[in-house]
Design a protein around this motif. Structure first.
Motif, mmCIF file in Angstrom:
data_model
loop_
_atom_site.group_PDB
_atom_site.id
_atom_site.type_symbol
_atom_site.label_atom_id
_atom_site.label_comp_id
_atom_site.label_asym_id
_atom_site.label_seq_id
_atom_site.Cartn_x
_atom_site.Cartn_y
_atom_site.Cartn_z
ATOM 1 N N PHE A 120 -2.578 4.727 -5.321
ATOM 2 C CA PHE A 120 -3.315 5.927 -5.542
ATOM 3 C C PHE A 120 -2.684 7.321 -4.698
ATOM 4 C CE2 PHE A 120 -6.773 8.226 -3.486
ATOM 5 C CZ PHE A 120 -7.513 8.986 -4.920
ATOM 6 N N ALA A 121 -2.835 8.158 -5.372
ATOM 7 C CA ALA A 121 -2.396 9.623 -4.918
ATOM 8 C C ALA A 121 -0.912 9.435 -4.494
ATOM 9 C CB ALA A 121 -3.307 9.997 -3.879
ATOM 10 N N GLN B 57 -0.847 -0.670 -4.518
ATOM 11 C CA GLN B 57 -2.024 0.396 -4.392
ATOM 12 C C GLN B 57 -1.191 1.407 -4.533
ATOM 13 O OE1 GLN B 57 -4.761 0.032 -0.963
ATOM 14 N NE2 GLN B 57 -4.383 -2.140 -1.059
ATOM 15 N N ASN C 174 0.903 -1.202 0.145
ATOM 16 C CA ASN C 174 -0.094 -0.032 0.096
ATOM 17 C C ASN C 174 1.018 1.232 -0.136
ATOM 18 O OD1 ASN C 174 -1.581 2.097 0.454
ATOM 19 N ND2 ASN C 174 -2.469 1.203 2.407
ATOM 20 N N CYS D 273 -0.190 4.287 -1.025
ATOM 21 C CA CYS D 273 -1.307 5.549 -0.969
ATOM 22 C C CYS D 273 -0.894 6.646 -0.527
ATOM 23 C CB CYS D 273 -2.729 5.119 -0.709
ATOM 24 S SG CYS D 273 -3.561 3.790 -1.871
ATOM 25 N N HIS D 274 -0.725 7.659 -1.115
ATOM 26 C CA HIS D 274 -0.282 9.087 -0.705
ATOM 27 C C HIS D 274 1.011 9.309 -0.280
ATOM 28 C CE1 HIS D 274 -4.520 10.739 -0.586
ATOM 29 N NE2 HIS D 274 -4.872 9.178 -0.206
#
Length: 166
Positions: free
Chosen positions: A138-139, A136, A116, A118-119
């Motif tokens: 995302f962003a 993942q 993960n 993300c961000h």
């Protein structure tokens, strides 16, 4: 004659009840104990090849630490500072790196499958030949990421040019 050089016996150095390591080495048991006591600053250590699989080390500061070839699978490093960390060859499969700062980190040959990110901040990272299959992102900030040549992306495609990310 004293020329300003101070010599210290590292076996007698204690900081806030927690052992400090002058040579940059720390064993896994001591790291976990110090983290559980509230310590978050673990900068510039040599943890290369160690097994931290499954540990929770949220918001830790590993700036400048050597984690090359370490097993960090399923580790939680939520909000951690991993800037300028050597993670080359590290196993980060299934790791939680959400909101982690990886600016300038070396992730060459690392395994980030199912991680993960993300961000996460990946500005200036080296992701050459890293695998991110199923990760993942995302962003995640990949702006100015270093060469991605040979990296396996979340969808399984491999980057075949030496172009920087856009």
């Amino acid at each position: 004659m004293n020329d300003g050089v101070v010599q210290m016996d590292s076996s007698k150095i204690v900081s806030s009840g927690m052992d400090s390591k002058i040579d940059g080495r720390m064993n896994v048991e001591q790291l976990k104990k110090d983290y559980d006591r509230g310590r978050r600053d673990f900068c510039c250590l040599d943890l290369g090849g160690t097994n931290l699989s499954g540990f929770t080390l949220d918001e830790v500061d590993f700036t400048g630490t050597n984690l090359s070839d370490a097993d960090l699978s399923r580790v939680s490093l939520f909000g951690a500072n991993l800037s300028h960390v050597d993670l080359s060859g590290a196993n980060l499969r299934g790791a939680n790196l959400e909101r982690t700062n990886l600016e300038g980190a070396c992730l060459h040959r690392s395994r980030l499958d199912l991680a993960n990110l993300c961000h996460a901040n990946l500005t200036g990272t080296d992701l050459k030949t890293a695998t991110l299959k199923g990760a993942q992102i995302f962003a995640a900030n990949l702006e100015d990421a270093a060469d991605l040549w040979g990296a396996v992306l979340p969808d399984g495609t491999t980057v075949t040019t030496h172009a920087r990310s856009a």
